[in-house]
Design an enzyme around this catalytic site. Sequence first.
Site, PDB file in Angstrom:
ATOM      1  N   THR A 134      -6.314   4.925  -3.338  1.00 29.08           N
ATOM      2  CA  THR A 134      -5.481   5.492  -2.281  1.00 29.08           C
ATOM      3  C   THR A 134      -4.047   5.644  -2.757  1.00 29.08           C
ATOM      4  O   THR A 134      -3.602   4.930  -3.672  1.00 29.08           O
ATOM      5  CB  THR A 134      -5.512   4.570  -1.037  1.00 29.08           C
ATOM      6  OG1 THR A 134      -4.529   5.005  -0.091  1.00 29.08           O
ATOM      7  CG2 THR A 134      -5.183   3.137  -1.412  1.00 29.08           C
ATOM      8  N   ASP A 135      -3.298   6.531  -2.099  1.00 26.44           N
ATOM      9  CA  ASP A 135      -1.876   6.652  -2.402  1.00 26.44           C
ATOM     10  C   ASP A 135      -1.064   5.493  -1.829  1.00 26.44           C
ATOM     11  O   ASP A 135       0.102   5.309  -2.196  1.00 26.44           O
ATOM     12  CB  ASP A 135      -1.318   7.978  -1.889  1.00 26.44           C
ATOM     13  CG  ASP A 135      -1.490   8.183  -0.388  1.00 26.44           C
ATOM     14  OD1 ASP A 135      -2.102   7.324   0.289  1.00 26.44           O
ATOM     15  OD2 ASP A 135      -1.018   9.224   0.123  1.00 26.44           O
ATOM     16  N   GLU A 136      -1.665   4.690  -0.967  1.00 26.98           N
ATOM     17  CA  GLU A 136      -0.921   3.592  -0.349  1.00 26.98           C
ATOM     18  C   GLU A 136      -0.523   2.506  -1.353  1.00 26.98           C
ATOM     19  O   GLU A 136       0.366   1.700  -1.069  1.00 26.98           O
ATOM     20  CB  GLU A 136      -1.719   2.984   0.805  1.00 26.98           C
ATOM     21  CG  GLU A 136      -1.933   3.970   1.946  1.00 26.98           C
ATOM     22  CD  GLU A 136      -2.427   3.302   3.220  1.00 26.98           C
ATOM     23  OE1 GLU A 136      -1.947   2.205   3.536  1.00 26.98           O
ATOM     24  OE2 GLU A 136      -3.291   3.906   3.881  1.00 26.98           O
ATOM     25  N   TYR A 160      -4.242  -4.378   2.785  1.00 24.38           N
ATOM     26  CA  TYR A 160      -5.161  -3.331   2.328  1.00 24.38           C
ATOM     27  C   TYR A 160      -4.689  -2.722   1.019  1.00 24.38           C
ATOM     28  O   TYR A 160      -5.423  -2.673   0.024  1.00 24.38           O
ATOM     29  CB  TYR A 160      -5.308  -2.249   3.395  1.00 24.38           C
ATOM     30  CG  TYR A 160      -5.852  -0.949   2.842  1.00 24.38           C
ATOM     31  CD1 TYR A 160      -7.095  -0.910   2.206  1.00 24.38           C
ATOM     32  CD2 TYR A 160      -5.130   0.239   2.940  1.00 24.38           C
ATOM     33  CE1 TYR A 160      -7.597   0.277   1.676  1.00 24.38           C
ATOM     34  CE2 TYR A 160      -5.625   1.422   2.424  1.00 24.38           C
ATOM     35  CZ  TYR A 160      -6.853   1.436   1.790  1.00 24.38           C
ATOM     36  OH  TYR A 160      -7.339   2.606   1.270  1.00 24.38           O
ATOM     37  N   LYS A 164      -6.296  -2.814  -2.843  1.00 26.79           N
ATOM     38  CA  LYS A 164      -6.658  -1.613  -3.600  1.00 26.79           C
ATOM     39  C   LYS A 164      -5.879  -1.547  -4.908  1.00 26.79           C
ATOM     40  O   LYS A 164      -6.417  -1.122  -5.941  1.00 26.79           O
ATOM     41  CB  LYS A 164      -6.410  -0.367  -2.768  1.00 26.79           C
ATOM     42  CG  LYS A 164      -7.390  -0.181  -1.621  1.00 26.79           C
ATOM     43  CD  LYS A 164      -8.835  -0.031  -2.104  1.00 26.79           C
ATOM     44  CE  LYS A 164      -9.064   1.289  -2.800  1.00 26.79           C
ATOM     45  NZ  LYS A 164     -10.510   1.457  -3.178  1.00 26.79           N
TER      46      LYS A 164
END
Length: 354
Positions: A134-136, A160, A164
């Site tokens: 993810t870009d998060e 989260y 990741k």
Amino acid sequence: MNRHVLITGGAGFIAGNLTHHWCAAHPQDRVVVLDALTYAGNRATIEPLIEADRIRFVQGDICDRPLVERVLAEEGITHVAHLAAESHVDRSITGPGAFLATNVTGTFTLLEAFRAHWMRAGQPQAWRFLHVSTDEVFGSLEPTDPPFCETTAYDPRSPYSASKAASDHLARAWQHTYGLPVLVSNCSNNYGPYHYPEKLIPLALVNGLRGQPIPVYGDGRNVRDWLYVEDHCRALELILTQAEPGSTYCIGGRNEVANIDLVTLLCDLLDELAPLHGVTLPVSPSRELITYVNDRPGHDRRYAIDAGRIEADLGWRPQVTVQEGLRRTVAWYLTHQAWWEPLLPKVVRQPTGQ
């Protein structure tokens, strides 16, 4: 070559769409789905493919090493698309343990099992392991900051995104240390069919269809880069079949939209499309349902992706505009009540800022 593809989390949103896409694009390939069917996994998403004997479905946990090893061996897996993950930020704030177990330990288990499987087979050069992230993991952007890219420093802000980020580092370490043919992708926010109805877009649509408040965090000005899920699936297909081991690609739609603007557009599309599908909305105009709620802790302000590398290397570009993609998505939820309605008792009744 005829690939034997394992898709983890294949009863979820993005992986479920990838499973449908792969079966349509590569009918000669063997496709196996491994999914634990936790709250966000819905067998109904891939049931037509199971019934048509287009895929083998295995219900199980990616942390179960003996199960993973057995599936890899039985099916002669050559390619792994690893999408199984706990992904809801709100849930990670209230219960981070599950995120560490699935996203970190689960990824470690898959990498080790695939490494042993790959070595027993003589380390075939054509095999691949794609870790989908993810870009998060990159943190938050200010309004004038350039978009995230493959060289952006990691700065996760939630349990989260931290989990990741850890799994991304594991994937790259296994490629560097063991030569495992690993690929990593980091994608912006997806939307489209089969999206679990506690995320922003499906939650807004489902609540609009039921005449319930459509919650928006804070001032609604948090910005996300939106990508139609079919475009993401095409990108993953290209990476898994054409990219060189060790490659990392950022995937984005170049569609930055503030949450409140997105929700307003969804409301307008509901008002427009519902009558065309014979649906009477309980509240119209739907904008009247928009309700601001307290912001969540550590809510990232803006995400954006520079997809220049995958565009240059693999020739990928998004094909679906956000306007067309949202129309398709609204129409899908209007016509697939039998898919989303049974899920509502499990939905967290707060929005996600995505």
